[in-house]
Design an enzyme around this catalytic site. Structure first.
Site, PDB file in Angstrom:
ATOM      1  CB  SER A 185      -8.234  -3.755  -4.636  1.00 46.64           C
ATOM      2  OG  SER A 185      -7.989  -2.750  -5.409  1.00 46.64           O
ATOM      3  CG  HIS A 229      -3.301  -2.447  -6.049  1.00 43.86           C
ATOM      4  ND1 HIS A 229      -3.169  -3.581  -6.830  1.00 43.86           N
ATOM      5  CD2 HIS A 229      -4.456  -1.832  -5.663  1.00 43.86           C
ATOM      6  CE1 HIS A 229      -4.444  -3.784  -6.619  1.00 43.86           C
ATOM      7  NE2 HIS A 229      -5.100  -2.979  -6.267  1.00 43.86           N
ATOM      8  CG  ASP A 258      -1.332  -5.940  -7.216  1.00 40.39           C
ATOM      9  OD1 ASP A 258      -1.036  -4.885  -7.146  1.00 40.39           O
ATOM     10  OD2 ASP A 258      -2.222  -6.588  -6.268  1.00 40.39           O
TER      11      ASP A 258
END
Lengths: 167, 180
Positions: free
Chosen positions: B57, B96, B123
């Site tokens: 990701s 992230h 998210d």
């Protein structure tokens, strides 16, 4: 002392140590480099400015972003992650940062660019404080190296403000 | 009574001293690894100072198998930083980037929204039911440096545990059978 296993062990330890030292030196070489980037952002249009049913303000705007970030690239740079964030203060929050647009610059050739775009991510406040508010637009960049320490910095551009009324 | 005397003799001949020396040196190796790990935890201020990237990701920046060095300081969390966080109820940490920050004036506490570079949306789908933002206590550290490919060893050992057992067995055998 001269069996195959001992020799293999010695070879592996030595090569891993050398690799680690090379990675560390590569990363340190980034410190010798002084970049001089430049950027400009113009807000061309406030497309709409509404209050959502939940009570939060939302705005959509179109920007012209032009920048020259070529001096940020070194031999140890894998890519540059850049994003434009709006920063402002509200009565309840000392700082709000909302990312509006981001991009990945994979090489030096792509680092000098001009783009006309609306905000990629929704600009939603935590509350309804945006009417007439002044805000800064900052262009941030994160240098992602091929190996080692990551650097980040930004250019702050001031003087933008929201309209006084919803539209 | 003769065979008891024989058994005791054969047990003594295993050289208790050599066995104990090897057990102590094995213990020293394990303990020094633990000391290094705990020392890193103290220096970086993070519960796990090194993490392996497990998903794609954050590509093309971080690929599966890279390792990230984390550091947690009292500095406020700002947009653009790459953070590693745990969601309540999930054990795997997620790496992230922060895209939204709301910092309270009165308490200094911060609400943070994250998104993976390679993901389309933010998210919020990953957060717990009804959770809109992350707080500082969810965040384990900021990524400050990285090494490519080194994490594949951990991924292989986690996904095919048989390799882990073979490695530990071979290491154990090597320690026991070495003459010095």
């Amino acid at each position: 002392m001269h069996s195959f296993v001992y020799r293999l062990n010695g070879l592996l330890t030595f090569s891993v140590t050398i690799l680690a030292i090379m990675c560390a030196i590569t990363s340190l070489s980034d410190n010798l480099h002084t970049p001089s980037p430049s950027a400009e952002i113009q807000v061309m249009n406030i497309n709409w400015f509404q209050k959502q049913p939940q009570g939060n303000d939302e705005v959509s705007l179109t920007m012209n972003i032009s920048a020259d970030l070529q001096t940020l690239f070194t031999w140890n740079t894998k890519q540059l992650f850049i994003f434009v964030a709006a920063e402002y203060e509200t009565p309840k929050n000392s700082l709000n940062q909302v990312s509006l647009w981001d991009a990945i610059i994979p090489s030096k050739e792509h680092a000098k660019f001009w783009i006309h775009t609306s905000n990629k991510y929704r600009f939603v406040d935590q509350g309804n404080n945006l009417r007439g508010k002044e805000f800064n637009l900052t262009l941030h960049w994160h240098v992602m190296p091929k190996t080692g320490k990551m650097f980040a910095d930004k250019i702050v551009l001031t003087g933008y403000s929201f309209p006084e009324e919803y539209r | 009574m003769g065979w008891i005397g024989d058994t005791v003799d054969s047990v003594k001949s295993i050289q208790i001293r050599q066995l104990l020396t090897q057990a102590v040196s094995l213990g020293m190796i394990v303990t020094s690894a633990l000391i290094i790990w705990k020392g890193l935890m103290c220096i970086t201020g993070s519960e796990s100072p090194v993490v392996v990237v497990l998903s794609g990701s954050m590509e093309p920046g971080f690929k599966r198998g890279d390792i990230l060095f984390l550091h947690m300081s009292k500095d406020p969390i700002r947009a653009g930083e790459i953070v590693v966080f745990n969601i309540d109820g999930r054990e795997i940490p997620i790496v992230h980037r922060v895209i939204k920050v709301h910092e309270r004036k009165d308490t200094g506490e911060v609400d943070v929204l994250t998104k993976g570079d390679n993901n389309y949306g933010d998210d919020r789908l990953l957060y717990a039911q009804g959770q809109l933002y992350l707080q500082r206590n969810h965040i384990m550290g900021r990524a400050v440096g990285f090494l490519p490919y080194v994490g594949w060893v951990t991924i292989i050992m986690t996904e095919k545990p048989i390799i882990k057992y073979i490695l530990i067995g071979a290491l154990g055998l090597l320690v026991i059978t070495s003459k010095d």
